[in-house]
Design an enzyme around this catalytic site. Structure first.
Site, mmCIF file in Angstrom:
data_model
loop_
_atom_site.group_PDB
_atom_site.id
_atom_site.type_symbol
_atom_site.label_atom_id
_atom_site.label_comp_id
_atom_site.label_asym_id
_atom_site.label_seq_id
_atom_site.Cartn_x
_atom_site.Cartn_y
_atom_site.Cartn_z
ATOM 1 N N GLY A 162 51.911 60.281 71.468
ATOM 2 C CA GLY A 162 51.335 61.314 70.578
ATOM 3 C C GLY A 162 52.049 61.982 69.997
ATOM 4 O O GLY A 162 53.480 61.919 69.736
ATOM 5 N N HIS A 176 54.461 61.654 64.122
ATOM 6 C CA HIS A 176 55.067 61.903 62.877
ATOM 7 C C HIS A 176 55.190 60.645 61.895
ATOM 8 O O HIS A 176 54.806 59.505 62.634
ATOM 9 C CB HIS A 176 56.437 62.681 63.339
ATOM 10 C CG HIS A 176 57.381 61.875 64.174
ATOM 11 N ND1 HIS A 176 57.724 60.671 63.917
ATOM 12 C CD2 HIS A 176 57.393 62.201 65.619
ATOM 13 C CE1 HIS A 176 58.392 60.401 65.056
ATOM 14 N NE2 HIS A 176 58.199 61.288 66.034
ATOM 15 N N HIS A 180 56.390 57.480 63.614
ATOM 16 C CA HIS A 180 55.180 56.524 64.292
ATOM 17 C C HIS A 180 54.603 55.913 63.283
ATOM 18 O O HIS A 180 53.901 54.820 63.277
ATOM 19 C CB HIS A 180 54.504 57.611 65.162
ATOM 20 C CG HIS A 180 54.857 58.245 66.027
ATOM 21 N ND1 HIS A 180 55.098 59.443 66.252
ATOM 22 C CD2 HIS A 180 55.206 57.679 67.477
ATOM 23 C CE1 HIS A 180 55.577 59.924 67.480
ATOM 24 N NE2 HIS A 180 55.763 58.875 68.174
ATOM 25 N N GLY A 237 60.553 52.209 68.073
ATOM 26 C CA GLY A 237 61.736 52.600 67.102
ATOM 27 C C GLY A 237 63.126 52.580 67.663
ATOM 28 O O GLY A 237 63.310 52.674 68.864
ATOM 29 N N LYS A 265 65.462 54.459 67.045
ATOM 30 C CA LYS A 265 65.972 55.891 67.411
ATOM 31 C C LYS A 265 66.057 56.091 68.858
ATOM 32 O O LYS A 265 67.167 56.430 69.336
ATOM 33 C CB LYS A 265 64.675 56.951 67.060
ATOM 34 C CG LYS A 265 65.437 58.089 67.469
ATOM 35 C CD LYS A 265 64.455 59.305 67.185
ATOM 36 C CE LYS A 265 64.817 60.389 68.010
ATOM 37 N NZ LYS A 265 64.557 60.483 69.553
ATOM 38 N N GLN A 302 65.892 52.697 75.078
ATOM 39 C CA GLN A 302 64.499 52.175 75.561
ATOM 40 C C GLN A 302 64.292 50.882 74.946
ATOM 41 O O GLN A 302 63.775 49.906 75.490
ATOM 42 C CB GLN A 302 63.374 53.212 75.023
ATOM 43 C CG GLN A 302 62.245 52.912 75.225
ATOM 44 C CD GLN A 302 61.340 53.873 74.790
ATOM 45 O OE1 GLN A 302 60.904 55.008 75.741
ATOM 46 N NE2 GLN A 302 60.545 54.094 73.337
#
Ligand code: PAF
Length: 285
Positions: free
Chosen positions: A33, A36, A39, A149, A151, A155
């Site tokens: 959540g 921005h 997302h 992403g 970024k 992950q």
């Protein structure tokens, strides 16, 4: 069709089964959540590649190693849902912690090697928390594609490996980082920065660019790349660097030479907020 917000796994599975029966392909965008434009680009890509997009919004307690960080993580379900609607998302899945973790779990998912350095070294248990919740979401939704992403490069590399190692039938789609005009990578945590600290935040991107420029000039020595980035960061004394590393993009292991594309990654603290960012650097041929 208008967007549906569902809170339980049972309800979600029921609605997905209906879509599947109608032959729809499904793209999943897992989020916590506070959505921005970063997302948004994941959701738009998912919309362009699938018949139906499902966005999960779940601030996953299992991936926070500090309760304070979990408690202050921004939450804005109402505006998140509005944003999802503008992109044509079919379902927002917003479960409670009790829905996702109804009892003490005896099972978790741990990906080795990739998760050991960088953020993994400073956030014990974080990646196991992420891998486990992502695996749960993949089991619940069983999407054709799942979107992450660049970024959060560590992950992303971890999820790509997890899907390969465990033969999870999903395509992992990597979406480029979205940046503000001053280069700062969009992150839900940015809104926690004070105005003066937000003004200092672009130093991280400038440092990454300086390192990439060294590699692009033909220098293959990783220490030279790191020194260039460190020199830029040093110009902003209130920034505390947690790590500055050059790694193999797939294994996230440190490299010594830039003889293949490498990822330069930085984590830095600014006024109590932890920022991470990275760029890919390619050697000059
Ligand atoms: O990147 C995030 O927002 C989270 O780590 C994720 C993938 C939604 C898992 O909670």
């Amino acid at each position: 069709m208008s967007l549906e917000v569902v809170y339980t796994i049972e309800d979600l599975r029921f609605r997905i089964a209906r879509k599947r029966a109608a032959g729809a392909t499904i793209g999943l965008v897992p989020t916590m959540g506070a959505l921005h434009s970063g997302h948004l680009s994941l959701m738009e890509r998912a919309r362009d590649e699938n018949d139906s997009v499902i966005v999960s919004i779940f601030v996953n307690p299992a991936q926070f190693n500090q309760e304070e960080d979990y408690n202050r993580y921004p939450r804005s379900l109402e505006t998140d849902v509005e944003l999802c609607e503008t992109v044509g998302v079919a379902i927002v899945f917003a479960p409670s912690a009790a829905e996702m973790y109804p009892e003490e779990a005896y099972t978790s998912v741990e990906v080795s090697t990739i998760t050991e350095g960088l953020c993994g070294a400073f956030r014990p248990g974080h990646f196991t928390g992420v891998a486990t919740v992502v695996m749960k979401l993949l089991q619940i939704v069983q999407p054709d594609r799942v979107y992450f992403g660049e970024k959060d490069a560590q992950q992303l590399a971890m999820i790509e490996r997890l899907v390969r190692d465990l033969n999870v039938p999903v395509k992992v789609v990597a979406v480029p980082t979205v940046r503000d005009e001053d280069g700062v990578a969009l992150s839900s945590r940015n809104q926690l920065l004070s105005k003066p600290d937000r003004a200092k935040a672009p130093v991280v991107y400038r440092a990454l660019r300086a390192a990439v420029a060294v590699a692009a000039s033909g220098v293959t020595d990783v220490e030279a790349m790191k020194a260039a980035a460190a020199a830029v960061l040093a110009r902003e004394p209130s920034v505390r660097v947690e790590y500055l590393e050059v790694v193999d993009p797939a294994t996230m292991q440190p490299v010594e030479k830039v003889d293949q594309p490498v990822r330069i990654a930085i984590a830095a603290w600014l006024g109590g907020i932890r920022l991470i960012d990275n760029l890919l650097a390619t050697p000059r041929r």
